[in-house]
Design a protein around this motif. Structure first.
Motif, PDB file in Angstrom:
ATOM      1  N   PRO A  84      17.800 -43.147  12.899  1.00 43.77           N
ATOM      2  CA  PRO A  84      17.198 -44.130  11.982  1.00 43.77           C
ATOM      3  C   PRO A  84      17.878 -44.170  10.612  1.00 43.77           C
ATOM      4  O   PRO A  84      17.738 -45.138   9.879  1.00 43.77           O
ATOM      5  CB  PRO A  84      15.750 -43.657  11.855  1.00 43.77           C
ATOM      6  N   TYR A  85      18.573 -43.110  10.256  1.00 38.82           N
ATOM      7  CA  TYR A  85      19.325 -43.066   8.984  1.00 38.82           C
ATOM      8  C   TYR A  85      20.410 -42.024   9.164  1.00 38.82           C
ATOM      9  O   TYR A  85      20.309 -41.173  10.072  1.00 38.82           O
ATOM     10  CB  TYR A  85      18.398 -42.719   7.805  1.00 38.82           C
ATOM     11  N   PRO A  86      21.459 -42.073   8.358  1.00 35.01           N
ATOM     12  CA  PRO A  86      22.544 -41.099   8.549  1.00 35.01           C
ATOM     13  C   PRO A  86      22.023 -39.671   8.353  1.00 35.01           C
ATOM     14  O   PRO A  86      21.336 -39.386   7.361  1.00 35.01           O
ATOM     15  CB  PRO A  86      23.557 -41.463   7.451  1.00 35.01           C
ATOM     16  N   LEU A 123      20.952 -35.749  -2.792  1.00 40.59           N
ATOM     17  CA  LEU A 123      19.731 -36.215  -2.117  1.00 40.59           C
ATOM     18  C   LEU A 123      20.024 -36.913  -0.790  1.00 40.59           C
ATOM     19  O   LEU A 123      19.348 -36.672   0.196  1.00 40.59           O
ATOM     20  CB  LEU A 123      18.940 -37.143  -3.040  1.00 40.59           C
ATOM     21  N   HIS A 124      21.003 -37.809  -0.788  1.00 42.10           N
ATOM     22  CA  HIS A 124      21.377 -38.502   0.454  1.00 42.10           C
ATOM     23  C   HIS A 124      22.812 -38.132   0.822  1.00 42.10           C
ATOM     24  O   HIS A 124      23.651 -39.009   1.040  1.00 42.10           O
ATOM     25  CB  HIS A 124      21.221 -40.022   0.294  1.00 42.10           C
ATOM     26  N   TYR A 125      23.087 -36.841   0.911  1.00 41.90           N
ATOM     27  CA  TYR A 125      24.450 -36.349   1.183  1.00 41.90           C
ATOM     28  C   TYR A 125      24.960 -36.944   2.503  1.00 41.90           C
ATOM     29  O   TYR A 125      24.414 -36.665   3.575  1.00 41.90           O
ATOM     30  CB  TYR A 125      24.410 -34.817   1.257  1.00 41.90           C
ATOM     31  N   ILE A 159      18.569 -29.824   6.243  1.00 41.82           N
ATOM     32  CA  ILE A 159      18.803 -30.898   7.229  1.00 41.82           C
ATOM     33  C   ILE A 159      17.675 -31.911   7.149  1.00 41.82           C
ATOM     34  O   ILE A 159      16.491 -31.564   7.263  1.00 41.82           O
ATOM     35  CB  ILE A 159      18.978 -30.362   8.673  1.00 41.82           C
ATOM     36  N   ASP A 160      18.061 -33.147   6.898  1.00 41.55           N
ATOM     37  CA  ASP A 160      17.128 -34.281   6.867  1.00 41.55           C
ATOM     38  C   ASP A 160      17.612 -35.230   7.952  1.00 41.55           C
ATOM     39  O   ASP A 160      18.632 -35.906   7.785  1.00 41.55           O
ATOM     40  CB  ASP A 160      17.178 -34.927   5.476  1.00 41.55           C
ATOM     41  N   ALA A 161      16.932 -35.218   9.096  1.00 40.24           N
ATOM     42  CA  ALA A 161      17.421 -35.989  10.241  1.00 40.24           C
ATOM     43  C   ALA A 161      16.239 -36.434  11.088  1.00 40.24           C
ATOM     44  O   ALA A 161      15.260 -35.701  11.253  1.00 40.24           O
ATOM     45  CB  ALA A 161      18.371 -35.128  11.071  1.00 40.24           C
ATOM     46  N   CYS A 207      11.247 -41.374  12.932  1.00 42.48           N
ATOM     47  CA  CYS A 207      10.670 -40.228  12.231  1.00 42.48           C
ATOM     48  C   CYS A 207      11.664 -39.811  11.162  1.00 42.48           C
ATOM     49  O   CYS A 207      12.839 -40.176  11.210  1.00 42.48           O
ATOM     50  CB  CYS A 207      10.316 -39.076  13.169  1.00 42.48           C
ATOM     51  N   ASP A 208      11.181 -39.092  10.180  1.00 39.65           N
ATOM     52  CA  ASP A 208      11.978 -38.730   9.002  1.00 39.65           C
ATOM     53  C   ASP A 208      11.574 -37.298   8.637  1.00 39.65           C
ATOM     54  O   ASP A 208      10.455 -37.082   8.152  1.00 39.65           O
ATOM     55  CB  ASP A 208      11.641 -39.727   7.878  1.00 39.65           C
ATOM     56  N   VAL A 209      12.452 -36.356   8.941  1.00 43.05           N
ATOM     57  CA  VAL A 209      12.060 -34.943   8.894  1.00 43.05           C
ATOM     58  C   VAL A 209      13.107 -34.120   8.152  1.00 43.05           C
ATOM     59  O   VAL A 209      14.302 -34.234   8.456  1.00 43.05           O
ATOM     60  CB  VAL A 209      11.916 -34.386  10.335  1.00 43.05           C
ATOM     61  N   GLY A 232       7.010 -39.448  -1.420  1.00 41.87           N
ATOM     62  CA  GLY A 232       7.135 -39.967  -0.056  1.00 41.87           C
ATOM     63  C   GLY A 232       7.101 -41.478  -0.025  1.00 41.87           C
ATOM     64  O   GLY A 232       7.069 -42.146  -1.059  1.00 41.87           O
ATOM     65  N   HIS A 233       7.105 -41.991   1.184  1.00 37.94           N
ATOM     66  CA  HIS A 233       7.192 -43.439   1.394  1.00 37.94           C
ATOM     67  C   HIS A 233       6.531 -43.776   2.712  1.00 37.94           C
ATOM     68  O   HIS A 233       6.321 -42.885   3.560  1.00 37.94           O
ATOM     69  CB  HIS A 233       8.662 -43.873   1.415  1.00 37.94           C
ATOM     70  N   HIS A 234       6.230 -45.032   2.899  1.00 40.05           N
ATOM     71  CA  HIS A 234       5.695 -45.470   4.184  1.00 40.05           C
ATOM     72  C   HIS A 234       6.796 -45.364   5.241  1.00 40.05           C
ATOM     73  O   HIS A 234       7.982 -45.459   4.929  1.00 40.05           O
ATOM     74  CB  HIS A 234       5.192 -46.907   4.083  1.00 40.05           C
ATOM     75  N   VAL A 288      12.753 -46.666   7.880  1.00 37.75           N
ATOM     76  CA  VAL A 288      12.500 -45.322   7.346  1.00 37.75           C
ATOM     77  C   VAL A 288      11.755 -45.459   6.024  1.00 37.75           C
ATOM     78  O   VAL A 288      10.775 -44.749   5.782  1.00 37.75           O
ATOM     79  CB  VAL A 288      13.821 -44.555   7.160  1.00 37.75           C
ATOM     80  N   HIS A 289      12.225 -46.333   5.179  1.00 37.25           N
ATOM     81  CA  HIS A 289      11.477 -46.654   3.969  1.00 37.25           C
ATOM     82  C   HIS A 289      10.754 -47.964   4.291  1.00 37.25           C
ATOM     83  O   HIS A 289      11.274 -49.047   4.066  1.00 37.25           O
ATOM     84  CB  HIS A 289      12.409 -46.790   2.763  1.00 37.25           C
ATOM     85  N   ASP A 290       9.576 -47.845   4.854  1.00 40.44           N
ATOM     86  CA  ASP A 290       8.891 -49.019   5.385  1.00 40.44           C
ATOM     87  C   ASP A 290       8.298 -49.855   4.246  1.00 40.44           C
ATOM     88  O   ASP A 290       8.095 -49.359   3.137  1.00 40.44           O
ATOM     89  CB  ASP A 290       7.798 -48.578   6.369  1.00 40.44           C
ATOM     90  N   ILE A 315       5.585 -36.879   3.461  1.00 39.68           N
ATOM     91  CA  ILE A 315       5.232 -35.975   2.366  1.00 39.68           C
ATOM     92  C   ILE A 315       6.435 -35.046   2.236  1.00 39.68           C
ATOM     93  O   ILE A 315       6.671 -34.200   3.105  1.00 39.68           O
ATOM     94  CB  ILE A 315       3.943 -35.183   2.683  1.00 39.68           C
ATOM     95  N   GLU A 316       7.213 -35.258   1.174  1.00 43.12           N
ATOM     96  CA  GLU A 316       8.508 -34.591   1.077  1.00 43.12           C
ATOM     97  C   GLU A 316       8.816 -34.090  -0.332  1.00 43.12           C
ATOM     98  O   GLU A 316       9.712 -34.607  -0.997  1.00 43.12           O
ATOM     99  CB  GLU A 316       9.616 -35.513   1.570  1.00 43.12           C
ATOM    100  N   PRO A 317       8.039 -33.088  -0.786  1.00 45.91           N
ATOM    101  CA  PRO A 317       8.373 -32.541  -2.104  1.00 45.91           C
ATOM    102  C   PRO A 317       9.741 -31.853  -2.067  1.00 45.91           C
ATOM    103  O   PRO A 317      10.157 -31.353  -1.027  1.00 45.91           O
ATOM    104  CB  PRO A 317       7.259 -31.514  -2.337  1.00 45.91           C
ATOM    105  N   ILE A 355      11.220 -30.282   1.988  1.00 48.54           N
ATOM    106  CA  ILE A 355      10.486 -30.099   3.248  1.00 48.54           C
ATOM    107  C   ILE A 355       9.712 -31.390   3.467  1.00 48.54           C
ATOM    108  O   ILE A 355       8.965 -31.827   2.585  1.00 48.54           O
ATOM    109  CB  ILE A 355       9.533 -28.879   3.177  1.00 48.54           C
ATOM    110  N   GLU A 356       9.920 -31.999   4.614  1.00 49.53           N
ATOM    111  CA  GLU A 356       9.403 -33.362   4.828  1.00 49.53           C
ATOM    112  C   GLU A 356       8.752 -33.506   6.197  1.00 49.53           C
ATOM    113  O   GLU A 356       9.371 -33.233   7.219  1.00 49.53           O
ATOM    114  CB  GLU A 356      10.564 -34.364   4.715  1.00 49.53           C
ATOM    115  N   ASP A 357       7.509 -33.944   6.187  1.00 52.62           N
ATOM    116  CA  ASP A 357       6.785 -34.262   7.416  1.00 52.62           C
ATOM    117  C   ASP A 357       6.268 -35.699   7.326  1.00 52.62           C
ATOM    118  O   ASP A 357       6.134 -36.249   6.238  1.00 52.62           O
ATOM    119  CB  ASP A 357       5.556 -33.348   7.581  1.00 52.62           C
TER     120      ASP A 357
HETATM  121  N1  GLY Z   1      15.725 -39.481   4.929  1.00 54.28           N
HETATM  122  C1  GLY Z   1      15.558 -40.261   3.777  1.00 54.28           C
HETATM  123  C2  GLY Z   1      14.311 -39.948   3.097  1.00 54.28           C
HETATM  124  O1  GLY Z   1      13.767 -38.883   3.278  1.00 54.28           O
HETATM  125  O2  GLY Z   1      13.757 -40.736   2.391  1.00 54.28           O
END
Ligand code: GLY
Ligand code: MN
Ligand code: MN
Length: 469
Positions: free
Chosen positions: A240-242, A254-256, A272-274, A283-285, A365-367, A372-374, A410-412, A449-451
């Motif tokens: 869904p994103y690089p 941030l977006h390496y 790892i953000d994948a 999903c965005d984790v 965070g975002h929707h 991914v950024h809804d 939720i990604e502090p 850390i992102e869920d």
């Molecule tokens: N993966 C991009 C973001 O967390 O917003």
């Protein structure tokens, strides 16, 4: 760096049995049928909003988009269907469309061009072909022959040339109010969409397990990236994103986007953000791992961030202001900075003076959904009124209060970003920080850390943790 082939094969088999149909297909068909009924009602409501704003339509055509080539080239730019179309049917490729007329069964026009240069994509095994009234056409323009009177249809698509090809009126184009109202409704996910989001997390789980192995073996970013894709059974263009796979100080980007081919040195921290997709839903984790050799202060910060992230996830409930939740995250990061000795002022003073920004320069965070950024995160009504982010947090994408059915990340995070630190070091607030301590932490890059969390009537449901601990 040896990667156990046997282990990888075992993982592939495991994923293949889990994906894409971990749960019975009948349940997906049922959920999808309900989803389409809800979408039809949403279109009717959006048409009413649009009519009240002065743009009246009899129905809507949602178009997936057109293929484009690179300048002076015959190679096509990687294609993604427009989410407004993809919400109806997960068909890959350009020139598909859906026609919605209130009171009628939605009609799907699938274009499968018989082209000897490129075969059409395989047809997905998805219930859309049974639930929608489907026509398969050999030419994009042929849909026009089946649409009936088109003079009062709204066209929602990225390419006006597609509207022209279908004979749809270009003027008036759908007022912003129609699309904005649809964006508003899109934020609250149907049960089908939630199921797709769960399946996306399930699919990403194999990749994140492969990344843990890569972390333990200190594999290169490139090697971890390839292992991730293989374990998710995904092509790079299907994520869904690089993928963000960053060792040590690169975890501060941030977006390496890069993938170093060399083994990490020292290889103390991996971020790892994948994600992965299921029927177009993302999903965005993010996970951050620190080796025993990492500085104790960094390991302490990581443990505290893990606790903070759990607290923020646990706080999710309907009616909660996301702006307030973000402010809680900023306060939590200030406390972590104080605990690891990076601050020379109190937590309260750091917050009052806005000193945390350099360490957490993004929103909580975002929707999340088809994008991914809804969309719809700053709207406060279907009519298009919106709430801008507060001045102190201009990058916050989500200002909308939480409501049942929304899915947000939720990604502090806490980062040591040289550009931002340099501004602090040379600015009027320099004395508020312990620069020696920060210099110790900076080679570790950062933490995120992102869920993905669904808002439920009782609170929140973490869609990520069941699959990715
Ligand atoms: N993966 C991009 C973001 O967390 O917003
Ligand atoms: Mn995110
Ligand atoms: Mn992410």
């Amino acid at each position: 760096m040896a990667r156990g082939t046997t282990g990888n094969n075992a993982r592939r088999v495991e994923i293949a049995t889990l994906w894409p149909m971990a749960r019975p297909q009948e349940s997906l068909t049922h959920l999808y049928g309900e989803h389409i009924a809800i979408l039809c009602r949403q279109v009717e409501q959006a048409l009413q909003v649009s009519a009240a704003a002065g743009a009246t339509f009899d129905g809507v055509v949602f178009h997936s988009g057109c293929e484009t080539t690179y300048p002076a080239d015959d190679q096509t730019v990687p294609f993604r269907p427009l989410p407004h179309f993809a919400r109806w049917a997960p068909l890959d490729g350009p020139d598909h469309c859906v026609l919605i007329r209130p009171g009628e069964t939605p009609r799907l026009f699938e274009t499968r061009v018989d082209d000897y240069w490129t075969a059409p994509a395989a047809r997905p095994a998805h219930p859309c072909f049974d639930v929608l009234e489907c026509e398969t056409l050999a030419r994009a323009a042929a849909a026009a022959d089946h649409m009936g009177e088109v003079a009062r249809l709204a066209f929602v698509g990225p390419e006006p040339r597609a509207a022209a090809r279908l004979g749809l009126p270009l003027s008036p184009l759908p007022s912003a109010s129609l699309v904005t109202a649809l964006d508003w409704y899109r934020a609250e996910k149907t049960a089908y969409e939630v199921e797709c989001l769960r399946r996306a997390a399930e699919r990403a789980a194999g990749g994140h397990r492969a990344a843990v192995t890569g972390f333990r073996e200190r594999q290169s970013e490139y090697a971890i990236h390839l292992a991730y894709l293989q374990a998710c059974d995904a092509l790079e263009c299907e994520t869904p994103y690089p993928n963000i796979i960053a060792w040590d100080e690169r975890a501060a980007v941030l977006h390496y986007p890069h993938k170093s081919r060399t083994a990490p040195d020292p290889g103390n921290v991996l971020l790892i953000d994948a994600g992965a997709t299921a029927w177009g839903y993302a999903c965005d984790v993010t996970r951050t791992y620190a080796a025993e050799e990492a500085p104790a202060a960094f390991r302490a910060a990581l443990a505290q961030m893990a606790r903070l992230q759990r607290e923020l996830v646990a706080a999710v409930r309907p009616g909660l202001s996301f702006v307030e939740l973000h402010e809680r995250a900023v306060a939590g990061v200030a406390a972590i900075l104080a605990d690891v000795g990076a601050l020379r002022v109190s937590v309260d003073e750091a917050l009052e003076r806005g000193l945390v920004f350099a360490f957490l320069p993004h929103g909580l965070g975002h929707h999340l959904g088809l994008q991914v950024h809804d969309v719809g995160g700053q709207l406060v009504s279907a009519k298009g009124e919106y709430r801008p982010p507060p001045e102190a947090h201009p990058y916050l994408r989500t200002t909308r209060d939480l409501a049942v059915g929304q899915v947000v990340t939720i990604e502090p995070g806490l980062y040591f970003i040289e550009t931002l630190l340099d501004r602090l070091r040379t600015g009027p607030d320099a004395a508020a920080f312990d620069w020696e301590q920060i210099a110790q932490l900076q080679p570790c890059g950062g933490i995120r850390i992102e869920d993905d969390v669904l808002v439920t009537p009782d609170g929140g449901e973490d869609l990520t943790r069941p699959w990715i601990p």
